[in-house]
Design an enzyme around this catalytic site. Sequence first.
Site, PDB file in Angstrom:
ATOM      1  N   ASN A   9     -28.158  28.243 -31.081  1.00 60.03           N
ATOM      2  CA  ASN A   9     -27.430  29.506 -31.213  1.00 60.03           C
ATOM      3  C   ASN A   9     -26.023  29.277 -30.675  1.00 60.03           C
ATOM      4  OD1 ASN A   9     -26.456  32.098 -31.075  1.00 60.03           O
ATOM      5  ND2 ASN A   9     -27.884  32.803 -29.494  1.00 60.03           N
ATOM      6  N   TRP A  10     -25.070  29.146 -31.586  1.00 62.53           N
ATOM      7  CA  TRP A  10     -23.709  28.801 -31.157  1.00 62.53           C
ATOM      8  C   TRP A  10     -22.979  30.000 -30.558  1.00 62.53           C
ATOM      9  CZ3 TRP A  10     -21.494  25.383 -35.756  1.00 62.53           C
ATOM     10  CH2 TRP A  10     -22.327  24.273 -35.934  1.00 62.53           C
ATOM     11  N   LYS A  11     -23.540  31.183 -30.698  1.00 66.29           N
ATOM     12  CA  LYS A  11     -22.905  32.417 -30.200  1.00 66.29           C
ATOM     13  C   LYS A  11     -21.461  32.500 -30.719  1.00 66.29           C
ATOM     14  CE  LYS A  11     -26.166  32.492 -26.424  1.00 66.29           C
ATOM     15  NZ  LYS A  11     -26.467  32.839 -25.056  1.00 66.29           N
ATOM     16  N   HIS A  95     -31.423  39.429 -30.273  1.00 62.55           N
ATOM     17  CA  HIS A  95     -31.030  38.639 -29.097  1.00 62.55           C
ATOM     18  C   HIS A  95     -30.665  39.609 -27.968  1.00 62.55           C
ATOM     19  CE1 HIS A  95     -28.772  36.015 -26.459  1.00 62.55           C
ATOM     20  NE2 HIS A  95     -29.392  35.007 -27.043  1.00 62.55           N
ATOM     21  N   GLU A  97     -28.318  39.677 -25.961  1.00 62.38           N
ATOM     22  CA  GLU A  97     -26.900  40.070 -25.919  1.00 62.38           C
ATOM     23  C   GLU A  97     -26.622  41.192 -26.911  1.00 62.38           C
ATOM     24  OE1 GLU A  97     -25.385  36.089 -26.416  1.00 62.38           O
ATOM     25  OE2 GLU A  97     -26.169  35.590 -24.433  1.00 62.38           O
ATOM     26  N   GLU A 167     -36.984  34.879 -24.492  1.00 57.04           N
ATOM     27  CA  GLU A 167     -35.818  34.509 -23.693  1.00 57.04           C
ATOM     28  C   GLU A 167     -35.693  35.460 -22.506  1.00 57.04           C
ATOM     29  OE1 GLU A 167     -32.780  32.268 -26.280  1.00 57.04           O
ATOM     30  OE2 GLU A 167     -32.418  34.386 -26.561  1.00 57.04           O
ATOM     31  N   GLY A 173     -27.876  31.524 -19.988  1.00 60.26           N
ATOM     32  CA  GLY A 173     -26.518  31.164 -19.569  1.00 60.26           C
ATOM     33  C   GLY A 173     -26.327  31.160 -18.063  1.00 60.26           C
ATOM     34  N   SER A 212     -31.202  28.616 -20.682  1.00 62.64           N
ATOM     35  CA  SER A 212     -30.795  27.416 -19.931  1.00 62.64           C
ATOM     36  C   SER A 212     -31.685  26.211 -20.206  1.00 62.64           C
ATOM     37  CB  SER A 212     -30.721  27.726 -18.430  1.00 62.64           C
ATOM     38  OG  SER A 212     -29.772  28.742 -18.195  1.00 62.64           O
ATOM     39  N   GLY A 233     -28.719  27.797 -26.347  1.00 60.89           N
ATOM     40  CA  GLY A 233     -27.360  28.329 -26.394  1.00 60.89           C
ATOM     41  C   GLY A 233     -26.357  27.253 -26.017  1.00 60.89           C
ATOM     42  N   GLY A 234     -25.950  27.240 -24.757  1.00 55.93           N
ATOM     43  CA  GLY A 234     -24.894  26.340 -24.279  1.00 55.93           C
ATOM     44  C   GLY A 234     -25.081  24.886 -24.704  1.00 55.93           C
TER      45      GLY A 234
HETATM   46  P1  PGA Z   1     -28.512  29.409 -23.044  1.00 59.37           P
HETATM   47  O1  PGA Z   1     -28.688  30.550 -24.148  1.00 59.37           O
HETATM   48  O2  PGA Z   1     -29.264  28.197 -23.536  1.00 59.37           O
HETATM   49  O3  PGA Z   1     -27.038  29.173 -22.957  1.00 59.37           O
HETATM   50  O4  PGA Z   1     -29.089  29.940 -21.762  1.00 59.37           O
HETATM   51  C1  PGA Z   1     -29.893  30.717 -24.848  1.00 59.37           C
HETATM   52  C2  PGA Z   1     -29.760  31.866 -25.831  1.00 59.37           C
HETATM   53  O5  PGA Z   1     -29.191  32.901 -25.453  1.00 59.37           O
HETATM   54  O6  PGA Z   1     -30.194  31.787 -27.000  1.00 59.37           O
END
Ligand code: PGA
Length: 249
Positions: A9-11, A95, A97, A167, A173, A212, A233-234
């Site tokens: 997930n590149w956000k 998600h 967010e 998640e 994050g 994470s 994510g990251g």
């Molecule tokens: P993260 O994000 O790996 O940066 O914690 C995961 C996600 O929100 O899909």
Amino acid sequence: MRKNIVAGNWKMNTTVNEGVKLVSEIIEKSKDLSNVKLIVAPPFTHIFSVGEKLKGTDIGLSSQNCASEAKGAYTGEVSAEMLANIGVEYAIIGHSERREYYKECSETLLKKVKLALANGIAPIFCVGENLTEREENRHFDVVKQQIEEVVFNIDENDFEKIIIAYEPVWAIGTGKTATSEQAQEIHAHIRKVLSNKFAEKAENTSILYGGSCKPSNAKEIFAQPDVDGGLIGGAALNADDFIAIAKSF
Ligand code: PGA
């Protein structure tokens, strides 16, 4: 048999050029991977260009969202039909967010999931509790309700297309990861909840862990029997880290 999946997930990161470079590196470095399905979810602006690069590969193309309405006067929205039309196969829906910053509720998410499915797009439906809910020991009830309000309202025939991502919001994050025991415990719970409605079909649902996840902890988390991969994510913004995670199976 359920599939092992690692989805990136590149956000809201990378320009189009950076995204195309990243996916090119992922394609190059993933050539010897066979027991895991890779998926990338770039921002809307890059989906077409990234999709062109992915042609002829087994890597799946995902969006990070889709509109809750089919078409019409919804300024700024991108419909499931538009996404399907440029080759999108998966959509991350719900998600945390989106739930938190854009106030997306189960009613909206159900509309998105239904529209994705109607357009041949497989939803990657996200669930997870926040820190307070975890501390108050309500995490099992929270994810149960998130699933019941959305996934229980889709057709039985569509259920097999759904991927679930667990998640925990407190791990996204933050550098904090659920322990492998915490992940297994809640993934098993999610599968049990799904089986209440979809019986043995729940055995075939891929349930991904997100929060994470990185090369140093993926192996232990993916080794759990009810963890079928990760939503990253990251670490998905670096091809070496993303592939190292995918090699953790
Ligand atoms: P993260 O994000 O790996 O940066 O914690 C995961 C996600 O929100 O899909």
